[in-house]
Design an enzyme around this catalytic site. Structure first.
Site, mmCIF file in Angstrom:
data_model
loop_
_atom_site.group_PDB
_atom_site.id
_atom_site.type_symbol
_atom_site.label_atom_id
_atom_site.label_comp_id
_atom_site.label_asym_id
_atom_site.label_seq_id
_atom_site.Cartn_x
_atom_site.Cartn_y
_atom_site.Cartn_z
ATOM 1 N N PHE A 187 81.247 -1.863 -40.803
ATOM 2 C CA PHE A 187 79.994 -0.783 -40.385
ATOM 3 C C PHE A 187 80.623 0.578 -40.639
ATOM 4 C CE2 PHE A 187 82.398 -0.492 -36.401
ATOM 5 C CZ PHE A 187 82.262 1.019 -36.142
ATOM 6 N N LYS A 202 77.644 -8.452 -49.229
ATOM 7 C CA LYS A 202 76.998 -8.608 -48.072
ATOM 8 C C LYS A 202 77.668 -7.446 -47.190
ATOM 9 C CE LYS A 202 78.310 -9.795 -44.123
ATOM 10 N NZ LYS A 202 77.695 -9.033 -43.289
ATOM 11 N N GLU A 240 76.088 -5.924 -41.140
ATOM 12 C CA GLU A 240 74.683 -6.033 -40.444
ATOM 13 C C GLU A 240 74.347 -4.901 -39.567
ATOM 14 O OE1 GLU A 240 77.386 -7.749 -40.065
ATOM 15 O OE2 GLU A 240 77.168 -9.475 -38.533
ATOM 16 N N SER A 276 87.803 -5.856 -39.444
ATOM 17 C CA SER A 276 88.723 -5.991 -38.609
ATOM 18 C C SER A 276 89.818 -7.261 -38.815
ATOM 19 C CB SER A 276 88.335 -6.229 -37.223
ATOM 20 O OG SER A 276 87.602 -7.497 -37.245
ATOM 21 N N CYS A 308 89.063 3.661 -40.107
ATOM 22 C CA CYS A 308 90.087 2.913 -40.202
ATOM 23 C C CYS A 308 91.517 3.790 -40.457
ATOM 24 C CB CYS A 308 90.175 1.940 -41.344
ATOM 25 S SG CYS A 308 90.131 2.683 -42.784
ATOM 26 N N GLU A 362 93.438 -1.922 -31.282
ATOM 27 C CA GLU A 362 92.750 -0.985 -31.872
ATOM 28 C C GLU A 362 91.547 -0.682 -31.070
ATOM 29 O OE1 GLU A 362 90.730 -2.237 -35.720
ATOM 30 O OE2 GLU A 362 91.204 -0.166 -36.439
HETATM 31 P P1 NAD Z 1 84.135 -6.774 -38.521
HETATM 32 O O1 NAD Z 1 85.347 -7.494 -38.925
HETATM 33 O O2 NAD Z 1 83.405 -7.009 -37.354
HETATM 34 O O3 NAD Z 1 83.127 -6.868 -39.502
HETATM 35 C C1 NAD Z 1 83.336 -6.751 -41.007
HETATM 36 C C2 NAD Z 1 82.409 -7.823 -41.866
HETATM 37 O O4 NAD Z 1 82.649 -9.056 -41.336
HETATM 38 C C3 NAD Z 1 81.077 -7.559 -41.522
HETATM 39 O O5 NAD Z 1 80.423 -7.470 -42.683
HETATM 40 C C4 NAD Z 1 80.645 -8.925 -40.754
HETATM 41 O O6 NAD Z 1 79.327 -9.377 -40.732
HETATM 42 C C5 NAD Z 1 81.752 -9.828 -41.005
HETATM 43 N N1 NAD Z 1 82.024 -10.670 -39.900
HETATM 44 C C6 NAD Z 1 82.096 -10.294 -38.599
HETATM 45 N N2 NAD Z 1 82.561 -11.215 -38.065
HETATM 46 C C7 NAD Z 1 82.626 -12.421 -38.639
HETATM 47 C C8 NAD Z 1 83.059 -13.738 -38.601
HETATM 48 N N3 NAD Z 1 83.234 -14.179 -37.142
HETATM 49 N N4 NAD Z 1 83.286 -14.461 -39.620
HETATM 50 C C9 NAD Z 1 82.788 -14.110 -40.948
HETATM 51 N N5 NAD Z 1 82.451 -12.812 -41.165
HETATM 52 C C10 NAD Z 1 82.421 -12.122 -40.018
HETATM 53 O O7 NAD Z 1 84.417 -5.127 -38.673
HETATM 54 P P2 NAD Z 1 83.437 -3.816 -38.268
HETATM 55 O O8 NAD Z 1 83.438 -3.867 -36.614
HETATM 56 O O9 NAD Z 1 82.465 -3.990 -39.026
HETATM 57 O O10 NAD Z 1 84.474 -2.587 -38.906
HETATM 58 C C11 NAD Z 1 85.436 -2.180 -38.195
HETATM 59 C C12 NAD Z 1 86.771 -2.685 -38.572
HETATM 60 O O11 NAD Z 1 87.118 -2.517 -39.941
HETATM 61 C C13 NAD Z 1 88.143 -1.980 -37.801
HETATM 62 O O12 NAD Z 1 88.749 -2.864 -37.313
HETATM 63 C C14 NAD Z 1 88.474 -1.058 -38.861
HETATM 64 O O13 NAD Z 1 89.924 -0.653 -38.739
HETATM 65 C C15 NAD Z 1 88.577 -2.099 -39.968
HETATM 66 N N6 NAD Z 1 88.358 -1.121 -41.408
HETATM 67 C C16 NAD Z 1 89.412 -1.102 -42.015
HETATM 68 C C17 NAD Z 1 89.571 -0.643 -43.335
HETATM 69 C C18 NAD Z 1 90.640 -0.494 -44.012
HETATM 70 O O14 NAD Z 1 90.741 -0.178 -45.366
HETATM 71 N N7 NAD Z 1 91.717 -1.192 -43.939
HETATM 72 C C19 NAD Z 1 88.374 0.153 -43.907
HETATM 73 C C20 NAD Z 1 87.309 0.378 -42.699
HETATM 74 C C21 NAD Z 1 87.369 -0.404 -41.726
#
Ligand code: NAD
Length: 498
Positions: free
Chosen positions: A149, A173, A176, A226, A281, A383
Protein backbone atom coordinates in the site's frame (compact mmCIF):
# COMPACT_ATOMS: atom_id res chain seq x y z
CA UNK A 1 -20.06 4.31 -4.62
CA UNK A 2 -17.37 3.56 -7.17
CA UNK A 3 -16.70 -0.15 -7.73
CA UNK A 4 -13.34 -0.86 -9.29
CA UNK A 5 -12.93 -3.20 -12.24
CA UNK A 6 -10.19 -5.54 -13.34
CA UNK A 7 -8.38 -4.80 -16.61
CA UNK A 8 -8.08 -7.88 -18.80
CA UNK A 9 -7.09 -7.99 -22.49
CA UNK A 10 -7.00 -4.19 -22.55
CA UNK A 11 -10.62 -3.78 -21.37
CA UNK A 12 -12.16 -2.96 -18.02
CA UNK A 13 -13.88 -6.06 -16.82
CA UNK A 14 -16.20 -6.04 -13.79
CA UNK A 15 -15.40 -8.88 -11.44
CA UNK A 16 -18.06 -11.48 -10.78
CA UNK A 17 -16.70 -12.08 -7.27
CA UNK A 18 -19.12 -11.75 -4.37
CA UNK A 19 -16.26 -10.90 -2.02
CA UNK A 20 -15.29 -7.23 -1.79
CA UNK A 21 -13.07 -4.94 0.30
CA UNK A 22 -13.70 -1.29 1.20
CA UNK A 23 -11.25 1.46 0.18
CA UNK A 24 -11.11 4.42 2.59
CA UNK A 25 -10.00 8.03 2.53
CA UNK A 26 -7.69 7.95 5.58
CA UNK A 27 -8.07 11.68 6.23
CA UNK A 28 -11.84 11.42 6.75
CA UNK A 29 -12.38 7.73 7.46
CA UNK A 30 -15.02 7.64 4.70
CA UNK A 31 -15.31 4.69 2.36
CA UNK A 32 -14.64 5.91 -1.18
CA UNK A 33 -14.68 2.75 -3.28
CA UNK A 34 -15.42 -0.93 -3.25
CA UNK A 35 -12.82 -3.32 -4.50
CA UNK A 36 -13.65 -6.76 -5.88
CA UNK A 37 -11.62 -9.60 -4.41
CA UNK A 38 -11.27 -11.48 -7.68
CA UNK A 39 -11.41 -15.23 -8.11
CA UNK A 40 -8.78 -17.66 -9.35
CA UNK A 41 -10.84 -18.06 -12.55
CA UNK A 42 -10.59 -14.33 -13.26
CA UNK A 43 -6.83 -14.50 -12.73
CA UNK A 44 -6.87 -17.39 -15.21
CA UNK A 45 -8.60 -15.16 -17.81
CA UNK A 46 -5.94 -12.48 -17.36
CA UNK A 47 -3.16 -15.05 -17.74
CA UNK A 48 -4.74 -16.41 -20.94
CA UNK A 49 -4.91 -12.88 -22.41
CA UNK A 50 -1.33 -12.13 -21.31
CA UNK A 51 -0.08 -15.40 -22.80
CA UNK A 52 -1.77 -14.63 -26.13
CA UNK A 53 -0.25 -11.12 -26.16
CA UNK A 54 3.22 -12.50 -25.36
CA UNK A 55 3.41 -14.29 -28.73
CA UNK A 56 3.67 -11.00 -30.63
CA UNK A 57 4.92 -8.66 -27.90
CA UNK A 58 8.03 -10.77 -27.21
CA UNK A 59 9.12 -10.52 -30.87
CA UNK A 60 8.23 -6.83 -31.24
CA UNK A 61 11.53 -5.04 -31.93
CA UNK A 62 12.93 -3.52 -28.72
CA UNK A 63 13.15 -0.14 -30.47
CA UNK A 64 9.38 -0.23 -31.03
CA UNK A 65 8.83 -1.22 -27.40
CA UNK A 66 11.03 1.72 -26.40
CA UNK A 67 9.02 4.10 -28.60
CA UNK A 68 5.86 3.16 -26.67
CA UNK A 69 7.73 3.61 -23.36
CA UNK A 70 8.65 7.16 -24.41
CA UNK A 71 4.95 7.91 -25.01
CA UNK A 72 4.01 6.33 -21.70
CA UNK A 73 6.64 8.35 -19.88
CA UNK A 74 5.18 11.59 -21.32
CA UNK A 75 1.65 10.61 -20.32
CA UNK A 76 2.69 9.81 -16.75
CA UNK A 77 4.55 13.11 -16.55
CA UNK A 78 1.55 15.09 -17.88
CA UNK A 79 -0.78 13.36 -15.42
CA UNK A 80 1.56 13.47 -12.40
CA UNK A 81 -0.64 15.85 -10.39
CA UNK A 82 -3.76 13.76 -11.09
CA UNK A 83 -2.00 10.56 -10.02
CA UNK A 84 -0.66 12.26 -6.88
CA UNK A 85 -4.14 13.44 -5.93
CA UNK A 86 -5.53 9.91 -6.24
CA UNK A 87 -2.64 8.55 -4.15
CA UNK A 88 -3.24 11.08 -1.37
CA UNK A 89 -6.97 10.32 -1.31
CA UNK A 90 -6.42 6.62 -0.66
CA UNK A 91 -3.02 6.54 1.07
CA UNK A 92 -3.14 9.82 3.00
CA UNK A 93 0.36 11.10 2.17
CA UNK A 94 0.84 14.78 1.36
CA UNK A 95 0.55 15.96 -2.24
CA UNK A 96 4.25 16.86 -2.53
CA UNK A 97 5.24 13.46 -1.15
CA UNK A 98 2.90 11.73 -3.63
CA UNK A 99 4.41 13.78 -6.48
CA UNK A 100 7.83 12.60 -5.33
CA UNK A 101 6.85 8.94 -5.69
CA UNK A 102 5.40 9.59 -9.17
CA UNK A 103 8.74 11.15 -10.13
CA UNK A 104 10.76 8.19 -8.82
CA UNK A 105 8.50 5.81 -10.74
CA UNK A 106 8.84 7.93 -13.87
CA UNK A 107 12.60 7.57 -13.66
CA UNK A 108 12.22 3.79 -13.98
CA UNK A 109 10.25 4.33 -17.22
CA UNK A 110 13.09 6.64 -18.38
CA UNK A 111 15.49 3.76 -17.77
CA UNK A 112 13.25 1.39 -19.74
CA UNK A 113 13.32 3.73 -22.76
CA UNK A 114 16.92 2.50 -23.21
CA UNK A 115 15.86 -1.15 -23.47
CA UNK A 116 17.41 -1.86 -26.91
CA UNK A 117 20.81 -1.11 -25.44
CA UNK A 118 20.10 -3.05 -22.24
CA UNK A 119 19.14 -6.20 -24.13
CA UNK A 120 22.14 -6.14 -26.45
CA UNK A 121 24.02 -9.37 -26.11
CA UNK A 122 27.65 -10.43 -26.35
CA UNK A 123 29.41 -11.82 -29.40
CA UNK A 124 32.66 -13.77 -29.78
CA UNK A 125 34.05 -14.29 -33.25
CA UNK A 126 36.20 -17.42 -33.67
CA UNK A 127 35.28 -18.98 -30.36
CA UNK A 128 36.63 -22.07 -32.21
CA UNK A 129 37.74 -22.70 -35.81
CA UNK A 130 35.00 -20.95 -37.91
CA UNK A 131 32.84 -20.97 -34.82
CA UNK A 132 31.10 -17.87 -33.46
CA UNK A 133 29.17 -17.57 -30.19
CA UNK A 134 26.57 -15.02 -29.19
CA UNK A 135 24.55 -14.66 -26.01
CA UNK A 136 21.51 -12.53 -25.37
CA UNK A 137 18.76 -12.17 -22.82
CA UNK A 138 15.25 -13.22 -23.80
CA UNK A 139 11.86 -12.61 -22.22
CA UNK A 140 10.36 -15.14 -19.79
CA UNK A 141 6.65 -15.07 -20.67
CA UNK A 142 3.84 -13.94 -18.37
CA UNK A 143 5.18 -12.20 -15.26
CA UNK A 144 3.13 -11.06 -12.24
CA UNK A 145 3.63 -8.33 -9.64
CA UNK A 146 2.10 -8.01 -6.17
CA UNK A 147 2.46 -4.60 -4.55
CA UNK A 148 2.12 -2.97 -1.09
CA UNK A 149 0.00 0.00 0.00
CA UNK A 150 2.75 2.44 0.82
CA UNK A 151 3.84 3.40 -2.70
CA UNK A 152 0.69 2.92 -4.81
CA UNK A 153 2.35 4.09 -8.03
CA UNK A 154 6.12 3.90 -7.52
CA UNK A 155 6.32 0.21 -6.64
CA UNK A 156 4.10 -0.90 -9.57
CA UNK A 157 6.36 1.26 -11.78
CA UNK A 158 9.42 -0.48 -10.33
CA UNK A 159 7.99 -3.69 -11.79
CA UNK A 160 5.87 -3.62 -14.92
CA UNK A 161 7.78 -1.18 -17.18
CA UNK A 162 10.98 -3.23 -16.78
CA UNK A 163 9.24 -6.58 -17.32
CA UNK A 164 7.30 -5.29 -20.32
CA UNK A 165 10.25 -3.48 -21.93
CA UNK A 166 12.10 -6.80 -21.76
CA UNK A 167 9.32 -8.40 -23.86
CA UNK A 168 7.21 -10.02 -21.12
CA UNK A 169 3.53 -9.47 -20.54
CA UNK A 170 2.49 -8.52 -17.02
CA UNK A 171 -0.31 -9.01 -14.49
CA UNK A 172 -0.44 -6.55 -11.60
CA UNK A 173 -2.21 -7.25 -8.31
CA UNK A 174 -2.20 -3.87 -6.55
CA UNK A 175 -2.64 -3.35 -2.81
CA UNK A 176 -6.30 -3.59 -1.89
CA UNK A 177 -5.92 -0.49 0.33
CA UNK A 178 -5.14 2.03 -2.44
CA UNK A 179 -5.70 0.49 -5.88
CA UNK A 180 -6.91 3.52 -7.89
CA UNK A 181 -3.49 4.89 -8.90
CA UNK A 182 -2.83 1.57 -10.66
CA UNK A 183 -6.11 1.97 -12.55
CA UNK A 184 -5.03 5.34 -13.90
CA UNK A 185 -1.56 3.98 -14.72
CA UNK A 186 -3.23 1.23 -16.76
CA UNK A 187 -5.53 3.70 -18.59
CA UNK A 188 -2.51 5.78 -19.58
CA UNK A 189 -0.72 2.61 -20.65
CA UNK A 190 -3.53 1.81 -23.11
CA UNK A 191 -3.52 5.44 -24.28
CA UNK A 192 0.22 5.18 -25.04
CA UNK A 193 -0.68 2.46 -27.56
CA UNK A 194 0.59 -0.75 -25.97
CA UNK A 195 -1.23 -3.81 -27.38
CA UNK A 196 -4.12 -5.34 -25.44
CA UNK A 197 -3.11 -7.96 -22.91
CA UNK A 198 0.43 -6.63 -22.36
CA UNK A 199 -0.60 -5.20 -18.95
CA UNK A 200 -3.54 -6.58 -16.98
CA UNK A 201 -4.81 -5.71 -13.51
CA UNK A 202 -6.49 -8.20 -11.23
CA UNK A 203 -7.61 -6.90 -7.85
CA UNK A 204 -7.80 -9.10 -4.83
CA UNK A 205 -6.30 -10.55 -1.70
CA UNK A 206 -4.69 -13.85 -0.68
CA UNK A 207 -6.99 -15.84 -3.02
CA UNK A 208 -5.59 -14.11 -6.13
CA UNK A 209 -2.02 -14.15 -4.77
CA UNK A 210 -2.29 -17.89 -4.25
CA UNK A 211 -3.74 -18.30 -7.76
CA UNK A 212 -0.76 -16.35 -9.15
CA UNK A 213 1.68 -18.56 -7.24
CA UNK A 214 -0.01 -21.73 -8.49
CA UNK A 215 -0.58 -20.79 -12.15
CA UNK A 216 1.70 -22.81 -14.43
CA UNK A 217 1.78 -20.11 -17.15
CA UNK A 218 3.18 -17.43 -14.84
CA UNK A 219 6.95 -17.68 -15.10
CA UNK A 220 8.10 -15.08 -12.57
CA UNK A 221 6.70 -13.08 -9.65
CA UNK A 222 7.89 -9.77 -8.22
CA UNK A 223 6.60 -9.05 -4.73
CA UNK A 224 7.04 -6.06 -2.43
CA UNK A 225 5.42 -6.03 1.02
CA UNK A 226 5.92 -7.21 4.59
CA UNK A 227 8.52 -9.85 5.49
CA UNK A 228 6.16 -12.71 6.48
CA UNK A 229 4.23 -12.43 3.19
CA UNK A 230 7.43 -11.93 1.17
CA UNK A 231 8.82 -15.14 2.63
CA UNK A 232 5.55 -16.98 1.95
CA UNK A 233 5.43 -15.73 -1.66
CA UNK A 234 9.07 -16.67 -2.22
CA UNK A 235 8.76 -20.17 -0.76
CA UNK A 236 5.44 -20.97 -2.46
CA UNK A 237 6.40 -19.45 -5.82
CA UNK A 238 9.81 -21.11 -6.05
CA UNK A 239 8.23 -24.41 -4.97
CA UNK A 240 6.01 -24.24 -8.07
CA UNK A 241 9.09 -23.54 -10.23
CA UNK A 242 8.81 -19.79 -10.65
CA UNK A 243 11.51 -17.19 -10.50
CA UNK A 244 10.66 -14.97 -7.51
CA UNK A 245 12.03 -11.73 -6.12
CA UNK A 246 10.27 -10.83 -2.86
CA UNK A 247 11.21 -7.64 -1.06
CA UNK A 248 10.16 -7.47 2.57
CA UNK A 249 10.01 -5.18 5.58
CA UNK A 250 12.65 -3.11 7.31
CA UNK A 251 14.04 -1.61 10.47
CA UNK A 252 16.36 1.11 9.23
CA UNK A 253 18.97 2.65 11.53
CA UNK A 254 20.78 5.95 11.30
CA UNK A 255 24.08 6.28 13.17
CA UNK A 256 24.94 9.75 14.43
CA UNK A 257 28.68 10.00 15.11
CA UNK A 258 29.99 12.39 17.81
CA UNK A 259 31.46 14.67 15.13
CA UNK A 260 28.19 15.00 13.17
CA UNK A 261 26.32 18.29 12.90
CA UNK A 262 23.49 17.45 15.31
CA UNK A 263 21.03 20.01 13.88
CA UNK A 264 21.47 18.68 10.37
CA UNK A 265 21.17 15.11 11.61
CA UNK A 266 17.96 16.01 13.50
CA UNK A 267 16.48 17.65 10.38
CA UNK A 268 17.35 14.58 8.33
CA UNK A 269 15.75 12.33 10.95
CA UNK A 270 12.54 14.34 10.84
CA UNK A 271 12.08 13.77 7.11
CA UNK A 272 13.26 10.17 7.22
CA UNK A 273 11.34 9.20 10.37
CA UNK A 274 8.08 11.09 10.01
CA UNK A 275 7.73 11.79 6.25
CA UNK A 276 4.83 9.79 4.82
CA UNK A 277 3.87 9.11 8.47
CA UNK A 278 6.77 6.67 8.72
CA UNK A 279 5.11 4.35 6.19
CA UNK A 280 8.16 3.91 3.99
CA UNK A 281 10.26 0.79 3.73
CA UNK A 282 13.28 3.12 3.81
CA UNK A 283 11.99 5.21 6.75
CA UNK A 284 14.52 5.60 9.54
CA UNK A 285 12.87 4.14 12.63
CA UNK A 286 15.97 3.88 14.86
CA UNK A 287 18.41 6.71 15.59
CA UNK A 288 21.71 5.46 16.98
CA UNK A 289 23.76 8.28 18.53
CA UNK A 290 27.30 7.30 19.54
CA UNK A 291 28.20 8.59 23.04
CA UNK A 292 26.09 10.00 25.88
CA UNK A 293 26.67 13.67 25.22
CA UNK A 294 25.79 13.54 21.48
CA UNK A 295 22.72 11.45 22.42
CA UNK A 296 21.53 14.12 24.88
CA UNK A 297 22.03 16.83 22.27
CA UNK A 298 20.22 14.79 19.60
CA UNK A 299 17.15 14.15 21.78
CA UNK A 300 17.09 17.85 22.77
CA UNK A 301 17.16 18.79 19.07
CA UNK A 302 14.53 16.24 18.06
CA UNK A 303 11.88 16.74 20.75
CA UNK A 304 10.76 20.29 19.79
CA UNK A 305 10.85 19.38 16.10
CA UNK A 306 8.59 16.36 16.68
CA UNK A 307 6.17 18.44 18.78
CA UNK A 308 6.04 21.06 15.99
CA UNK A 309 5.26 18.59 13.17
CA UNK A 310 2.51 19.96 10.95
CA UNK A 311 -0.02 17.17 10.58
CA UNK A 312 -2.96 17.46 8.22
CA UNK A 313 -4.84 16.15 5.21
CA UNK A 314 -3.25 16.29 1.75
CA UNK A 315 -5.48 19.27 0.91
CA UNK A 316 -3.46 21.32 3.45
CA UNK A 317 -0.38 22.56 1.55
CA UNK A 318 1.47 23.18 4.83
CA UNK A 319 1.06 19.62 6.11
CA UNK A 320 4.32 17.73 6.58
CA UNK A 321 2.67 14.46 7.48
CA UNK A 322 -0.77 12.98 6.82
CA UNK A 323 -2.81 10.24 8.49
CA UNK A 324 -1.81 6.56 8.44
CA UNK A 325 -3.48 4.28 5.94
CA UNK A 326 -6.32 2.55 7.83
CA UNK A 327 -8.02 2.41 11.20
CA UNK A 328 -6.57 -1.05 11.80
CA UNK A 329 -3.06 0.20 11.12
CA UNK A 330 -3.60 3.18 13.45
CA UNK A 331 -4.64 0.83 16.27
CA UNK A 332 -1.60 -1.36 15.64
CA UNK A 333 0.76 1.63 15.89
CA UNK A 334 -0.96 2.84 19.07
CA UNK A 335 -0.47 -0.58 20.65
CA UNK A 336 3.25 -0.44 19.80
CA UNK A 337 3.49 2.93 21.57
CA UNK A 338 1.70 1.41 24.60
CA UNK A 339 4.18 -1.48 24.61
CA UNK A 340 7.22 0.82 24.37
CA UNK A 341 6.01 2.80 27.37
CA UNK A 342 5.14 -0.38 29.30
CA UNK A 343 8.54 -1.96 28.59
CA UNK A 344 10.37 1.04 30.04
CA UNK A 345 11.43 3.19 27.07
CA UNK A 346 11.47 6.92 27.75
CA UNK A 347 8.44 8.37 25.91
CA UNK A 348 9.74 11.87 25.10
CA UNK A 349 6.93 12.88 22.72
CA UNK A 350 3.62 10.98 22.85
CA UNK A 351 1.51 11.17 19.68
CA UNK A 352 -1.36 9.05 21.01
CA UNK A 353 -3.75 11.86 21.97
CA UNK A 354 -3.53 13.76 18.69
CA UNK A 355 -6.84 14.93 17.18
CA UNK A 356 -7.34 17.13 14.12
CA UNK A 357 -10.33 19.45 14.22
CA UNK A 358 -12.78 18.65 11.43
CA UNK A 359 -11.08 15.30 10.78
CA UNK A 360 -11.98 13.44 13.97
CA UNK A 361 -12.75 10.24 12.05
CA UNK A 362 -9.45 10.33 10.12
CA UNK A 363 -6.57 8.00 11.00
CA UNK A 364 -4.27 10.68 12.40
CA UNK A 365 -1.75 10.38 15.18
CA UNK A 366 1.01 12.64 16.35
CA UNK A 367 4.72 12.13 15.86
CA UNK A 368 6.16 9.98 18.66
CA UNK A 369 9.70 9.90 20.01
CA UNK A 370 11.16 7.27 22.32
CA UNK A 371 14.57 7.57 23.99
CA UNK A 372 16.61 4.88 25.78
CA UNK A 373 15.11 2.07 23.74
CA UNK A 374 16.91 -1.26 24.12
CA UNK A 375 17.29 -4.06 21.56
CA UNK A 376 15.13 -6.34 23.74
CA UNK A 377 12.03 -4.12 23.46
CA UNK A 378 9.23 -4.99 21.01
CA UNK A 379 9.33 -1.48 19.50
CA UNK A 380 12.95 -2.16 18.52
CA UNK A 381 12.49 -5.72 17.31
CA UNK A 382 9.40 -5.23 15.13
CA UNK A 383 8.63 -2.96 12.18
CA UNK A 384 6.08 -0.40 13.41
CA UNK A 385 5.54 1.36 10.06
CA UNK A 386 4.29 4.57 11.64
CA UNK A 387 5.53 7.99 12.83
CA UNK A 388 7.46 6.54 15.78
CA UNK A 389 11.21 7.10 16.11
CA UNK A 390 13.27 5.17 18.66
CA UNK A 391 16.63 6.38 19.97
CA UNK A 392 18.98 3.53 20.90
CA UNK A 393 22.05 4.94 22.65
CA UNK A 394 25.41 3.26 22.03
CA UNK A 395 28.78 3.79 23.71
CA UNK A 396 30.99 3.36 20.66
CA UNK A 397 31.05 3.17 16.87
CA UNK A 398 31.79 -0.57 17.14
CA UNK A 399 28.67 -1.04 19.32
CA UNK A 400 26.56 0.80 16.73
CA UNK A 401 27.83 -1.44 13.90
CA UNK A 402 27.33 -4.54 16.07
CA UNK A 403 23.74 -3.51 16.90
CA UNK A 404 22.82 -3.01 13.24
CA UNK A 405 24.56 -6.16 12.01
CA UNK A 406 22.70 -8.23 14.62
CA UNK A 407 19.33 -7.07 13.29
CA UNK A 408 17.36 -9.46 11.07
CA UNK A 409 16.23 -6.69 8.74
CA UNK A 410 18.78 -5.10 6.41
CA UNK A 411 17.04 -2.83 3.94
CA UNK A 412 18.57 0.64 4.40
CA UNK A 413 20.98 2.30 6.82
CA UNK A 414 22.67 5.69 7.18
CA UNK A 415 25.59 7.26 8.97
CA UNK A 416 25.99 10.97 9.66
CA UNK A 417 29.61 12.00 10.21
CA UNK A 418 32.34 14.34 9.02
CA UNK A 419 34.95 11.58 9.32
CA UNK A 420 35.82 10.00 5.97
CA UNK A 421 37.57 7.02 7.57
CA UNK A 422 34.51 6.17 9.66
CA UNK A 423 32.19 6.58 6.67
CA UNK A 424 34.30 4.31 4.48
CA UNK A 425 34.69 1.68 7.18
CA UNK A 426 30.93 1.78 7.79
CA UNK A 427 30.13 1.28 4.09
CA UNK A 428 32.47 -1.73 4.04
CA UNK A 429 31.41 -3.41 7.25
CA UNK A 430 27.70 -2.82 7.54
CA UNK A 431 25.57 -5.82 6.52
CA UNK A 432 22.77 -3.86 4.87
CA UNK A 433 21.79 -3.60 1.21
CA UNK A 434 21.47 0.18 0.80
CA UNK A 435 23.79 2.54 2.66
CA UNK A 436 23.59 6.33 3.01
CA UNK A 437 26.56 8.46 4.02
CA UNK A 438 25.10 11.76 5.20
CA UNK A 439 22.03 10.69 3.17
CA UNK A 440 19.17 9.52 5.37
CA UNK A 441 17.02 7.77 2.72
CA UNK A 442 19.44 6.20 0.23
CA UNK A 443 16.90 4.94 -2.34
CA UNK A 444 19.02 4.10 -5.40
CA UNK A 445 18.33 5.96 -8.66
CA UNK A 446 16.57 4.07 -11.46
CA UNK A 447 19.77 2.98 -13.23
CA UNK A 448 21.11 1.32 -10.08
CA UNK A 449 18.92 -1.29 -8.36
CA UNK A 450 16.91 -1.41 -5.13
CA UNK A 451 17.24 -4.23 -2.65
CA UNK A 452 18.03 -4.97 0.96
CA UNK A 453 19.80 -7.96 2.49
CA UNK A 454 18.87 -10.66 5.01
CA UNK A 455 15.14 -10.80 5.87
CA UNK A 456 14.42 -7.67 3.83
CA UNK A 457 14.65 -9.67 0.61
CA UNK A 458 14.03 -13.23 -0.57
CA UNK A 459 15.53 -14.15 -3.93
CA UNK A 460 18.72 -13.35 -5.79
CA UNK A 461 17.81 -10.19 -7.65
CA UNK A 462 17.23 -6.65 -6.49
CA UNK A 463 14.48 -4.75 -8.28
CA UNK A 464 14.64 -2.35 -11.29
CA UNK A 465 17.87 -1.17 -13.00
CA UNK A 466 20.22 -3.79 -14.44
CA UNK A 467 19.15 -6.33 -11.78
CA UNK A 468 15.54 -5.87 -12.93
CA UNK A 469 16.52 -6.63 -16.51
CA UNK A 470 18.36 -9.77 -15.38
CA UNK A 471 15.39 -10.90 -13.29
CA UNK A 472 12.97 -10.43 -16.18
CA UNK A 473 15.02 -12.21 -18.84
CA UNK A 474 16.92 -15.47 -19.30
CA UNK A 475 20.22 -15.98 -21.01
CA UNK A 476 20.48 -17.79 -24.32
CA UNK A 477 23.84 -18.64 -25.88
CA UNK A 478 24.09 -19.73 -29.51
CA UNK A 479 27.21 -21.41 -30.93
CA UNK A 480 27.37 -21.58 -34.74
CA UNK A 481 29.81 -22.76 -37.38
CA UNK A 482 29.99 -20.81 -40.69
CA UNK A 483 31.09 -21.62 -43.30
CA UNK A 484 30.18 -25.22 -42.84
CA UNK A 485 33.52 -27.06 -42.87
CA UNK A 486 32.69 -29.93 -40.58
CA UNK A 487 35.16 -32.76 -41.19
CA UNK A 488 33.71 -36.17 -41.99
CA UNK A 489 33.60 -38.73 -39.20
CA UNK A 490 32.05 -38.63 -35.77
CA UNK A 491 34.04 -37.12 -32.85
CA UNK A 492 33.34 -38.50 -29.41
CA UNK A 493 35.71 -36.35 -27.34
CA UNK A 494 34.39 -33.29 -25.53
CA UNK A 495 34.70 -30.34 -27.97
CA UNK A 496 37.85 -28.24 -27.42
CA UNK A 497 39.82 -25.73 -29.46
CA UNK A 498 42.30 -28.41 -30.55
P1 NAD B 1 1.52 -6.64 3.01
O1 NAD B 1 2.57 -7.68 3.07
O2 NAD B 1 0.41 -6.67 3.98
O3 NAD B 1 0.82 -6.66 1.56
C1 NAD B 1 1.57 -6.67 0.38
C2 NAD B 1 0.79 -7.43 -0.69
O4 NAD B 1 0.60 -8.78 -0.27
C3 NAD B 1 -0.59 -6.84 -0.95
O5 NAD B 1 -0.83 -6.80 -2.33
C4 NAD B 1 -1.53 -7.81 -0.23
O6 NAD B 1 -2.78 -7.93 -0.88
C5 NAD B 1 -0.78 -9.12 -0.29
N1 NAD B 1 -1.06 -9.97 0.89
C6 NAD B 1 -1.33 -9.55 2.15
N2 NAD B 1 -1.53 -10.61 2.96
C7 NAD B 1 -1.37 -11.72 2.20
C8 NAD B 1 -1.43 -13.13 2.48
N3 NAD B 1 -1.71 -13.59 3.70
N4 NAD B 1 -1.20 -13.99 1.47
C9 NAD B 1 -0.93 -13.53 0.23
N5 NAD B 1 -0.86 -12.21 -0.09
C10 NAD B 1 -1.07 -11.31 0.88
O7 NAD B 1 2.28 -5.22 3.04
P2 NAD B 1 1.65 -3.77 3.13
O8 NAD B 1 1.13 -3.55 4.50
O9 NAD B 1 0.76 -3.50 1.98
O10 NAD B 1 2.96 -2.87 2.92
C11 NAD B 1 3.83 -2.50 3.95
C12 NAD B 1 5.00 -3.44 4.05
O11 NAD B 1 5.71 -3.47 2.80
C13 NAD B 1 6.03 -2.99 5.07
O12 NAD B 1 6.50 -4.13 5.75
C14 NAD B 1 7.14 -2.37 4.24
O13 NAD B 1 8.41 -2.38 4.85
C15 NAD B 1 7.11 -3.24 3.03
N6 NAD B 1 7.71 -2.60 1.88
C16 NAD B 1 8.94 -3.05 1.47
C17 NAD B 1 9.55 -2.44 0.41
C18 NAD B 1 10.88 -2.91 -0.06
O14 NAD B 1 11.29 -2.50 -1.14
N7 NAD B 1 11.60 -3.74 0.65
C19 NAD B 1 8.93 -1.39 -0.26
C20 NAD B 1 7.67 -0.98 0.17
C21 NAD B 1 7.06 -1.60 1.25
Amino acid sequence: MQRLDNVIAGKRKPSASKRTAPVFNPATGEQTAELPLSTAAELGDAVAAAKAAFATWSVTPPLRRAALMFKYRDLIEKNAARIATIISQEHGKTHSDALGEVQRGLEVIDFCCGIPHLLKGEFSRNAGPSIDTHSDRQALGVVAGITPFNFPIMVPLWMFPVAIACGNTFILKPSEKDPSASMLASELFQEAGFPDGVLSIVHGDKEVVDAILAHPDIKAVSFVGSTPIAEYVYRTGTHTGKRVQALGGAKNHMVIMPDADIDKAADALMGAGYGSAGERCMAVSVAVPVGEEPANRLVEALAPRVRALKIGPASDPDAEMGPVVTGDHLRKILSYIDSGAAQGADLVVDGRGFKLQGYEKGYFLGGTLFDKVTPQMTIYKEEIFGPVLSVVRTKSYADAVGLINANDYANGVAIFTRDGDAARDFADRIEVGMVGINVAIPVPVAYHSFGGWKRSIFGDHAIYGAEGVRFNTRLKTVTSRWPEDIKSGAVFNFPTLG
